[in-house]
Scaffold this active site. Structure first.
Site, PDB file in Angstrom:
ATOM      1  N   ARG A  92     -33.839  14.211  -6.130  1.00 24.13           N
ATOM      2  CA  ARG A  92     -34.041  13.433  -4.902  1.00 24.13           C
ATOM      3  C   ARG A  92     -34.623  14.246  -3.760  1.00 24.13           C
ATOM      4  O   ARG A  92     -35.211  13.694  -2.833  1.00 24.13           O
ATOM      5  CB  ARG A  92     -32.702  12.869  -4.403  1.00 24.13           C
ATOM      6  N   LYS A 134     -23.067  19.388 -21.332  1.00 28.08           N
ATOM      7  CA  LYS A 134     -21.631  19.101 -21.391  1.00 28.08           C
ATOM      8  C   LYS A 134     -21.116  19.014 -19.951  1.00 28.08           C
ATOM      9  O   LYS A 134     -21.725  19.622 -19.074  1.00 28.08           O
ATOM     10  CB  LYS A 134     -20.888  20.187 -22.168  1.00 28.08           C
ATOM     11  N   HIS A 138     -23.907  25.395 -24.345  1.00 25.91           N
ATOM     12  CA  HIS A 138     -24.781  26.580 -24.338  1.00 25.91           C
ATOM     13  C   HIS A 138     -24.162  27.776 -25.059  1.00 25.91           C
ATOM     14  O   HIS A 138     -24.871  28.701 -25.430  1.00 25.91           O
ATOM     15  CB  HIS A 138     -25.217  26.935 -22.909  1.00 25.91           C
ATOM     16  N   LYS A 189     -25.699  31.351 -27.776  1.00 23.13           N
ATOM     17  CA  LYS A 189     -25.480  32.787 -27.532  1.00 23.13           C
ATOM     18  C   LYS A 189     -25.631  33.569 -28.832  1.00 23.13           C
ATOM     19  O   LYS A 189     -25.185  33.125 -29.886  1.00 23.13           O
ATOM     20  CB  LYS A 189     -24.080  33.019 -26.948  1.00 23.13           C
ATOM     21  N   GLU A 203     -13.017  33.969 -16.083  1.00 28.64           N
ATOM     22  CA  GLU A 203     -14.032  34.149 -15.038  1.00 28.64           C
ATOM     23  C   GLU A 203     -13.368  34.758 -13.819  1.00 28.64           C
ATOM     24  O   GLU A 203     -12.208  34.426 -13.516  1.00 28.64           O
ATOM     25  CB  GLU A 203     -14.614  32.792 -14.628  1.00 28.64           C
ATOM     26  N   HIS A 254     -16.592  24.491 -24.923  1.00 31.53           N
ATOM     27  CA  HIS A 254     -16.820  25.877 -25.371  1.00 31.53           C
ATOM     28  C   HIS A 254     -15.693  26.399 -26.270  1.00 31.53           C
ATOM     29  O   HIS A 254     -15.938  26.940 -27.343  1.00 31.53           O
ATOM     30  CB  HIS A 254     -16.926  26.833 -24.182  1.00 31.53           C
TER      31      HIS A 254
HETATM   32  P1  NAP Z   1     -25.806  20.411  -9.340  1.00 27.86           P
HETATM   33  O1  NAP Z   1     -26.141  21.766  -8.831  1.00 27.86           O
HETATM   34  O2  NAP Z   1     -24.892  19.554  -8.544  1.00 27.86           O
HETATM   35  O3  NAP Z   1     -27.188  19.645  -9.552  1.00 27.86           O
HETATM   36  C1  NAP Z   1     -27.266  18.259  -9.743  1.00 27.86           C
HETATM   37  C2  NAP Z   1     -28.727  17.842  -9.753  1.00 27.86           C
HETATM   38  O4  NAP Z   1     -28.762  16.416  -9.866  1.00 27.86           O
HETATM   39  C3  NAP Z   1     -29.490  18.226  -8.519  1.00 27.86           C
HETATM   40  O5  NAP Z   1     -30.795  18.609  -8.869  1.00 27.86           O
HETATM   41  C4  NAP Z   1     -29.550  16.925  -7.736  1.00 27.86           C
HETATM   42  O6  NAP Z   1     -30.722  16.955  -6.995  1.00 27.86           O
HETATM   43  C5  NAP Z   1     -29.651  15.920  -8.861  1.00 27.86           C
HETATM   44  N1  NAP Z   1     -29.188  14.582  -8.459  1.00 27.86           N
HETATM   45  C6  NAP Z   1     -27.949  14.227  -8.044  1.00 27.86           C
HETATM   46  N2  NAP Z   1     -27.908  12.919  -7.771  1.00 27.86           N
HETATM   47  C7  NAP Z   1     -29.162  12.435  -8.016  1.00 27.86           C
HETATM   48  C8  NAP Z   1     -29.745  11.168  -7.931  1.00 27.86           C
HETATM   49  N3  NAP Z   1     -29.055  10.072  -7.540  1.00 27.86           N
HETATM   50  N4  NAP Z   1     -31.042  11.049  -8.252  1.00 27.86           N
HETATM   51  C9  NAP Z   1     -31.783  12.120  -8.634  1.00 27.86           C
HETATM   52  N5  NAP Z   1     -31.266  13.347  -8.770  1.00 27.86           N
HETATM   53  C10 NAP Z   1     -29.968  13.513  -8.461  1.00 27.86           C
HETATM   54  O7  NAP Z   1     -25.210  20.463 -10.807  1.00 27.86           O
HETATM   55  P2  NAP Z   1     -25.362  21.622 -11.875  1.00 27.86           P
HETATM   56  O8  NAP Z   1     -24.343  22.665 -11.608  1.00 27.86           O
HETATM   57  O9  NAP Z   1     -26.778  22.038 -11.944  1.00 27.86           O
HETATM   58  O10 NAP Z   1     -24.909  20.890 -13.211  1.00 27.86           O
HETATM   59  C11 NAP Z   1     -25.726  19.956 -13.881  1.00 27.86           C
HETATM   60  C12 NAP Z   1     -25.056  19.589 -15.195  1.00 27.86           C
HETATM   61  O11 NAP Z   1     -24.952  20.736 -16.004  1.00 27.86           O
HETATM   62  C13 NAP Z   1     -23.639  19.053 -15.073  1.00 27.86           C
HETATM   63  O12 NAP Z   1     -23.427  18.119 -16.089  1.00 27.86           O
HETATM   64  C14 NAP Z   1     -22.775  20.282 -15.322  1.00 27.86           C
HETATM   65  O13 NAP Z   1     -21.512  19.945 -15.821  1.00 27.86           O
HETATM   66  C15 NAP Z   1     -23.603  20.968 -16.381  1.00 27.86           C
HETATM   67  N6  NAP Z   1     -23.398  22.413 -16.454  1.00 27.86           N
HETATM   68  C16 NAP Z   1     -23.624  23.208 -15.371  1.00 27.86           C
HETATM   69  C17 NAP Z   1     -23.470  24.588 -15.464  1.00 27.86           C
HETATM   70  C18 NAP Z   1     -23.762  25.491 -14.302  1.00 27.86           C
HETATM   71  O14 NAP Z   1     -23.680  26.713 -14.483  1.00 27.86           O
HETATM   72  N7  NAP Z   1     -24.104  24.994 -13.142  1.00 27.86           N
HETATM   73  C19 NAP Z   1     -23.052  25.149 -16.682  1.00 27.86           C
HETATM   74  C20 NAP Z   1     -22.837  24.312 -17.789  1.00 27.86           C
HETATM   75  C21 NAP Z   1     -23.021  22.949 -17.660  1.00 27.86           C
HETATM   76  P3  NAP Z   1     -30.944  16.336  -5.544  1.00 27.86           P
HETATM   77  O15 NAP Z   1     -29.744  16.618  -4.729  1.00 27.86           O
HETATM   78  O16 NAP Z   1     -32.201  17.033  -5.106  1.00 27.86           O
HETATM   79  O17 NAP Z   1     -31.161  14.915  -5.824  1.00 27.86           O
END
Ligand code: NAP
Length: 481
Positions: free
Chosen positions: A45, A141, A171, A175, A209, A233
């Site tokens: 967004r 996940k 992920h 590994k 962690e 995991h």
């Molecule tokens: P995040 O930082 O909160 O990112 C969420 C993304 O979704 C942002 O790019 C946000 O962009 C977008 N978004 C949210 N609402 C939206 C909407 N209505 N329309 C369009 N885009 C929207 O989350 P994250 O940490 O990257 O995690 C993403 C997924 O990966 C989750 O399922 C999480 O459980 C999984 N995950 C994350 C990690 C990690 O290390 N972060 C590790 C393993 C798994 P805008 O705000 O620009 O719209």
């Protein structure tokens, strides 16, 4: 246009996309693994133009790649990048995305968003014709919050994509050491005869962690450690340690074996949770950063009964593992960052060394911070041995970074992207695996509710509440730290 390939990253501005997904694609491209003409389109967004998005991504890739970054590789990679500003709720924005994709007929959609959006994205892809036969979807996940929500998401995904086109990412499966676990068990003859209850006393799997929840507070608070880490995991690692030898490396043959392990996990419900599980939540304490706040005082935090630590004594009711506890443990704000599997072998049946407490053999498979495998053995200490032989436990160490010095340590997502782009499913989780895992997790959460089992406090920078130690000690075992 026939044969046009595209990757679309939903959630392109998010933490995972910027820290892991774009750098992984950059590395794949730098090494010549991405097909000619493949485009990579980010969807989110945030109202920025394509040039600003690319500049933002450049900074993230530079940071992640460090010394391995070259402007030359970036120039080639950045030419593939596009950005499509849009809302996941808006079908109209998916139509705009379709225009950006310009008729690409070989597409990988990577859903790097909250799982609440997975169903919606699948429906919008289908409604706008983007879920065509040449399209695949990769989902992060956790898939859902419990079995019921997982099934709803799965129904939406399966309305748009057939099972062979759904790539469920954990992920950890990308590994190197996790891959190596399969090689270690099934490419060496001497482990298999010992890999059972006769020789193994117990198994420990820890994901620790040092960081707190930081800016992920609101997401994390609705999940907690059990759903966030154990459901995926830890259970995946448990499956790889405990599964029967598969007949081949065919994805479904391996996944059949993993799912059998999940079905053999003894249910932990309200009668067992107090004995077999420990919940904790960190309070103010210490980390590398100095004094750190408690979970409820983190930015965005509030009073909460979500666990940031969980330990479980799991039992696999089958012939191979009857009576062998699998201790699973994960926590935030632990003293060190470490992910490891410890296979504790039994003591020798009779000792001929009356003056020594023999230490039983132990195999440690470390995933983090370094990828290492070590086998602890009793050895004789070099000496004239007057007064009897002296013994000492020493370890046979295999450090992957030392053994393969010139190899860069890869991001797990590099391998996952490559496999998903090529349509190979072995590193991805099948629907029945995810559902079996949720079923086991749901029973624990239901048990906690019924018993009103709240998280116990622990000081940040320690190994969780003291009852986590009692969990192993009552069986005469102890955690390795
Ligand atoms: P995040 O930082 O909160 O990112 C969420 C993304 O979704 C942002 O790019 C946000 O962009 C977008 N978004 C949210 N609402 C939206 C909407 N209505 N329309 C369009 N885009 C929207 O989350 P994250 O940490 O990257 O995690 C993403 C997924 O990966 C989750 O399922 C999480 O459980 C999984 N995950 C994350 C990690 C990690 O290390 N972060 C590790 C393993 C798994 P805008 O705000 O620009 O719209």
């Amino acid at each position: 246009m026939a044969g046009k390939k595209a990757v679309v990253i939903f959630g392109a501005t998010g933490d995972l996309a910027q820290k892991m997904l774009y750098p992984s694609l950059y590395f794949l491209d730098a090494e010549g693994h991405l097909p000619e003409g493949l485009t990579v389109t980010g969807f989110a967004r945030t109202d920025i133009g394509e040039a600003d998005f690319i500049a933002h991504t450049h900074a993230a890739v530079v940071e992640r790649a460090g010394k391995a970054f070259t402007e030359e590789a970036w120039k080639k990679f950045s030419a593939r990048l596009h950005y499509c500003k849009g809302d996941l709720d808006s079908e109209k924005d998916f139509r705009a995305l379709a225009k950006t994709l310009d008729g690409a007929d070989d597409c990988l959609y990577y859903l790097s968003t909250s799982p609440n959006f997975f169903g919606k994205i699948a429906r919008n892809l289908k409604a706008t014709g983007l879920a065509h036969p040449g399209a695949r979807v990769a989902v992060e996940k956790p898939i859902g919050h419990d079995l019921a929500s997982c099934r709803r998401i799965e129904e939406d995904l399966s309305e748009a994509f057939s099972e062979d086109r759904i790539f469920r990412v954990d992920h950890y499966l990308g590994k190197e050491t996790v891959q190596n676990l399969i090689a270690l068990r099934f490419a060496n003859a001497f482990f298999e005869p010992l890999w059972n209850k006769e020789s193994i006393e117990h198994v420990q799997i820890t994901v620790a962690e040092t960081i707190g929840v930081e800016r992920r507070w609101s997401y994390y608070d609705s999940y907690g450690a059990l759903r966030d880490v154990v459901q995926n995991h830890l259970l995946q690692l448990l499956c790889l340690v405990a599964m029967e030898p598969p007949a081949s490396l065919d994805p479904d043959v391996v996944r059949d074996e993993k799912v059998k392990v999940l079905h053999s996990l003894r249910r932990i419900g309200s009668d067992e949770v107090e004995r077999e599980t420990v919940r904790g939540q960190y309070r103010k304490g210490f980390s590398d950063e100095g004094t750190v706040p408690g979970y409820c005082e983190e930015t965005g935090g509030a009073a909460s009964e979500t666990e940031t630590f969980v330990a479980v004594a799991a039992h696999i009711d089958n012939w191979r593992w009857a009576g062998v506890p699998f201790y699973l443990r994960t926590g935030k704000r632990m003293p060190i960052r470490s992910t490891e599997i410890v296979v504790q072998f039994r003591q020798v049946p009779h000792s001929i060394f009356p003056h020594h407490d023999l230490i039983a053999n132990r195999l440690t498979i470390r995933l983090q911070p370094e990828e290492e495998i070590s086998l602890q053995l009793m050895n004789k200490t070099p000496s004239l041995d007057r007064g009897g032989m002296r013994l000492k436990p020493l370890s046979l160490d295999l450090s992957l970074s030392d053994a393969f010095k010139r190899q860069r340590r890869r991001i797990a997502y590099e391998r996952l992207f490559l496999e998903a782009l090529e349509g190979n499913r072995i590193l991805f989780v099948r629907r029945d695996e995810v559902e079996a895992a949720w079923k086991w997790i749901d029973a624990i959460i239901g048990g906690w509710k019924e018993r009103d089992m709240k998280p116990l406090p622990y000081t940040a920078g320690t190994w969780g509440p003291s009852s986590a130690f009692a969990l192993t000690e009552r069986n005469g075992h102890s955690w390795y730290e």
